[in-house]
Design a protein around this motif. Sequence first.
Motif, mmCIF file in Angstrom:
data_model
loop_
_atom_site.group_PDB
_atom_site.id
_atom_site.type_symbol
_atom_site.label_atom_id
_atom_site.label_comp_id
_atom_site.label_asym_id
_atom_site.label_seq_id
_atom_site.Cartn_x
_atom_site.Cartn_y
_atom_site.Cartn_z
ATOM 1 N N PRO A 367 0.808 -1.229 0.000
ATOM 2 C CA PRO A 367 0.000 0.000 0.000
ATOM 3 C C PRO A 367 0.841 1.278 0.000
ATOM 4 O O PRO A 367 0.334 2.346 -0.374
ATOM 5 C CB PRO A 367 -0.823 -0.100 1.294
ATOM 6 C CG PRO A 367 -0.834 -1.542 1.628
ATOM 7 C CD PRO A 367 0.451 -2.134 1.115
ATOM 8 N N ALA A 368 2.115 1.173 0.376
ATOM 9 C CA ALA A 368 2.974 2.366 0.378
ATOM 10 C C ALA A 368 3.668 2.587 -0.962
ATOM 11 O O ALA A 368 4.312 3.620 -1.164
ATOM 12 C CB ALA A 368 4.021 2.248 1.490
ATOM 13 N N ALA A 369 3.539 1.625 -1.894
ATOM 14 C CA ALA A 369 4.232 1.748 -3.182
ATOM 15 C C ALA A 369 3.638 2.891 -4.007
ATOM 16 O O ALA A 369 2.470 3.240 -3.858
ATOM 17 C CB ALA A 369 4.128 0.433 -3.959
ATOM 18 N N GLN A 370 4.454 3.413 -4.909
ATOM 19 C CA GLN A 370 4.013 4.537 -5.758
ATOM 20 C C GLN A 370 2.691 4.217 -6.481
ATOM 21 O O GLN A 370 1.786 5.054 -6.538
ATOM 22 C CB GLN A 370 5.102 4.861 -6.793
ATOM 23 C CG GLN A 370 4.728 6.025 -7.715
ATOM 24 C CD GLN A 370 5.477 6.025 -9.041
ATOM 25 O OE1 GLN A 370 5.772 4.970 -9.619
ATOM 26 N NE2 GLN A 370 5.809 7.208 -9.520
ATOM 27 N N ILE A 371 2.577 2.981 -7.005
ATOM 28 C CA ILE A 371 1.405 2.619 -7.809
ATOM 29 C C ILE A 371 0.119 2.614 -6.962
ATOM 30 O O ILE A 371 -0.980 2.714 -7.488
ATOM 31 C CB ILE A 371 1.619 1.242 -8.505
ATOM 32 C CG1 ILE A 371 0.682 1.053 -9.692
ATOM 33 C CG2 ILE A 371 1.472 0.084 -7.517
ATOM 34 C CD1 ILE A 371 1.151 1.635 -10.964
ATOM 35 N N ALA A 372 0.283 2.474 -5.624
ATOM 36 C CA ALA A 372 -0.874 2.495 -4.728
ATOM 37 C C ALA A 372 -1.067 3.861 -4.073
ATOM 38 O O ALA A 372 -2.022 4.068 -3.315
ATOM 39 C CB ALA A 372 -0.716 1.429 -3.644
ATOM 40 N N GLN A 373 -0.158 4.774 -4.355
ATOM 41 C CA GLN A 373 -0.216 6.103 -3.730
ATOM 42 C C GLN A 373 -0.565 7.202 -4.722
ATOM 43 O O GLN A 373 -1.200 8.183 -4.351
ATOM 44 C CB GLN A 373 1.153 6.439 -3.093
ATOM 45 C CG GLN A 373 1.457 5.635 -1.845
ATOM 46 C CD GLN A 373 0.607 6.079 -0.661
ATOM 47 O OE1 GLN A 373 0.376 7.253 -0.457
ATOM 48 N NE2 GLN A 373 0.128 5.115 0.110
ATOM 49 N N GLU A 374 -0.099 7.058 -5.964
ATOM 50 C CA GLU A 374 -0.247 8.152 -6.933
ATOM 51 C C GLU A 374 -1.278 7.814 -8.002
ATOM 52 O O GLU A 374 -1.444 6.654 -8.370
ATOM 53 C CB GLU A 374 1.106 8.453 -7.597
ATOM 54 C CG GLU A 374 2.095 9.068 -6.618
ATOM 55 C CD GLU A 374 3.460 9.311 -7.227
ATOM 56 O OE1 GLU A 374 3.558 9.396 -8.467
ATOM 57 O OE2 GLU A 374 4.423 9.388 -6.441
ATOM 58 N N GLU A 375 -1.903 8.852 -8.516
ATOM 59 C CA GLU A 375 -2.890 8.670 -9.574
ATOM 60 C C GLU A 375 -2.160 8.197 -10.835
ATOM 61 O O GLU A 375 -1.205 8.822 -11.272
ATOM 62 C CB GLU A 375 -3.581 10.010 -9.819
ATOM 63 C CG GLU A 375 -4.819 9.910 -10.642
ATOM 64 C CD GLU A 375 -5.649 11.191 -10.584
ATOM 65 O OE1 GLU A 375 -5.101 12.271 -10.876
ATOM 66 O OE2 GLU A 375 -6.840 11.098 -10.244
ATOM 67 N N VAL A 376 -2.640 7.074 -11.417
ATOM 68 C CA VAL A 376 -2.019 6.554 -12.643
ATOM 69 C C VAL A 376 -2.713 7.128 -13.874
ATOM 70 O O VAL A 376 -2.085 7.489 -14.855
ATOM 71 C CB VAL A 376 -2.072 5.011 -12.678
ATOM 72 C CG1 VAL A 376 -1.451 4.477 -13.961
ATOM 73 C CG2 VAL A 376 -1.380 4.422 -11.454
ATOM 74 N N PHE A 377 -4.022 7.195 -13.822
ATOM 75 C CA PHE A 377 -4.820 7.639 -14.969
ATOM 76 C C PHE A 377 -4.621 6.711 -16.156
ATOM 77 O O PHE A 377 -4.374 7.126 -17.284
ATOM 78 C CB PHE A 377 -4.510 9.097 -15.315
ATOM 79 C CG PHE A 377 -5.668 10.023 -15.041
ATOM 80 C CD1 PHE A 377 -6.316 10.004 -13.818
ATOM 81 C CD2 PHE A 377 -6.119 10.923 -16.012
ATOM 82 C CE1 PHE A 377 -7.385 10.852 -13.554
ATOM 83 C CE2 PHE A 377 -7.199 11.771 -15.764
ATOM 84 C CZ PHE A 377 -7.831 11.735 -14.538
ATOM 85 N N GLY A 378 -4.766 5.429 -15.904
ATOM 86 C CA GLY A 378 -4.734 4.409 -16.930
ATOM 87 C C GLY A 378 -5.502 3.204 -16.413
ATOM 88 O O GLY A 378 -5.886 3.164 -15.233
ATOM 89 N N PRO A 379 -5.743 2.197 -17.280
ATOM 90 C CA PRO A 379 -6.531 1.026 -16.864
ATOM 91 C C PRO A 379 -5.680 0.057 -16.044
ATOM 92 O O PRO A 379 -5.394 -1.060 -16.474
ATOM 93 C CB PRO A 379 -6.966 0.427 -18.205
ATOM 94 C CG PRO A 379 -5.878 0.803 -19.155
ATOM 95 C CD PRO A 379 -5.335 2.126 -18.696
ATOM 96 N N VAL A 380 -5.266 0.516 -14.879
ATOM 97 C CA VAL A 380 -4.300 -0.208 -14.046
ATOM 98 C C VAL A 380 -4.866 -0.306 -12.637
ATOM 99 O O VAL A 380 -5.078 0.720 -11.980
ATOM 100 C CB VAL A 380 -2.955 0.559 -14.000
ATOM 101 C CG1 VAL A 380 -1.956 -0.169 -13.113
ATOM 102 C CG2 VAL A 380 -2.404 0.774 -15.408
ATOM 103 N N VAL A 381 -5.098 -1.529 -12.174
ATOM 104 C CA VAL A 381 -5.606 -1.679 -10.811
ATOM 105 C C VAL A 381 -4.527 -2.315 -9.929
ATOM 106 O O VAL A 381 -3.832 -3.239 -10.351
ATOM 107 C CB VAL A 381 -6.941 -2.471 -10.782
ATOM 108 C CG1 VAL A 381 -6.795 -3.881 -11.279
ATOM 109 C CG2 VAL A 381 -7.560 -2.450 -9.403
ATOM 110 N N ALA A 382 -4.375 -1.767 -8.728
ATOM 111 C CA ALA A 382 -3.384 -2.250 -7.769
ATOM 112 C C ALA A 382 -4.112 -2.920 -6.608
ATOM 113 O O ALA A 382 -4.924 -2.287 -5.939
ATOM 114 C CB ALA A 382 -2.542 -1.080 -7.254
#
Length: 474
Positions: A367-382
């Motif tokens: 949950p602390a990783a960038q992909i779970a912290q920052e808005e991706v704005f793509g079809p990417v679920v973490a």
Amino acid sequence: MIDTDCFIDGHVVKTADTFDVLDPSTGQVLAAVSRGGKAEIDLAVDAASRAARNWARLSARERAQHLRAVGDALSARSEELAMLESKDTGKPLAQARADASVAVQYFQFYANAVEQFFGDVIPSLPDVIAYTHQVPFGITGHIIPWNYPMQIACRTFVPALAVGNCAVVKPAEEAPLSVLAIARIAYEAGLPAGVLNVVPGLGIEAGAALSSHTGINHLSFTGSVPIGATIAAAAAANVIPVALELGGKSPNIVAADADLDLALPVIAKSIIQNAGQTCSAGSRLIVQDSVHDEVVDRLATIMGRLTIGAGPTDPDLGPLISEKQRGRVISMVRAAQETSDLRLGSADPLDREGFFFGPVLLDRVDPAAQIAQEEVFGPVVAVSGFSDIDQAAEIANGTDYGLIAAIWTSNVTTAHRLADDILAGQVYVNTYGAGGGVELPFGGFRKSGFGREKGFEALRAFCETKAVVIKVPR
Ligand code: NAI
Ligand code: MG
């Protein structure tokens, strides 16, 4: 005919320079659009100031009639607008049709709402009558992003107009076409000249000129956190209010007792809609450990079956808006791959023309990783796991954002506890709204921004309250 020029004071205004708007499904030029700057913003603010005198003096009912007429005109052309939006943004046609329908609903809702929008009478001392008036600010500025141009434009300027403001709108350089069309259609439907002005252009030019203009009395912005902060600083310099809608990192929380047949299609849609380029996208999935593997397997199956194509062919998943946006998404997925399980998709662009990418499902994400912290704005679920609901709330609240959240459970206590504990502007239980209907207040906690749009709240937001106190001696 595609509208490509500024629309100011009821006129088309061309500029010497243009910028290219691309079709994201091919990367080819769709239109060359007028590159508005300070001169056009000045013209638009002047036009709005002149129009505001009469517009603000109309009765609420007269303004409502104008808004209804515009809503009807947009409704009659909704198929054309949907196709234009689909080409310009790359979004699937069915989603663009839904956006056109919501745009019309803003006109209908605020036409009705403003007729029932009154001040208060405040019982005070016995020899005093006190009441409030809701007074429009005057000229409102609206800076619009590219992800839902017509929906977000109407979301912000319609309530502003309803209460008597006149508006200057700056659409995003990536996708300005539907907003330009709406300005013209509104004028043709009888909206007085100067009430709604649209100046397309670059953020750093037209956007900065609008946000720093001393003739603007209120600013609304939807977009990124850093530009939101820039807009707020510009508003501060002129001491005017600003409403910021800055996106999120919204979680779907799935408890072990959730109805997965109900939940999974909605969870998939929450991240696939508009290719994940949605402020309220369900970009995090937080799953209770005992159902974790089942949820991830089933979601991977749903996301693996999506059709992909150009927006107007109405696939499940269209392209991203731009090469720049795709580059950003790719770099975030590459980094995330190092520390999580890539369950579906790849960090590479799809092998076709245009800006296609994904879908991607990343499991076992810290949950602390960038992909779970920052808005991706793509079809990417973490996807991350949780053991008990306190931990679910902690993870849900563990980003800088707080726009929306959904809880999937059949336990009423779990639903209420999480709804209470989660810091977000909207909380859904056993459904997901992507911002919800036009009547639901919408906006963020923390870095998702401040101020509320939609619903009756937006009418108040676009007014100053004046209290009048009259002494009546006895
Ligand atoms: P952005 O914040 O740069 O653009 C949004 C709007 O602001 C556009 O109309 C742009 O022209 C305008 N703008 C840019 N710089 C400006 C300035 N200096 N002064 C005044 N206006 C300015 O967002 P961008 O670069 O398009 O996207 C970057 C990221 O922002 C996305 O990946 C996403 O994470 C987030 N975003 C969030 C949105 C939301 O719905 N909350 C919408 C769009 C982007
Ligand atoms: Mg930008």
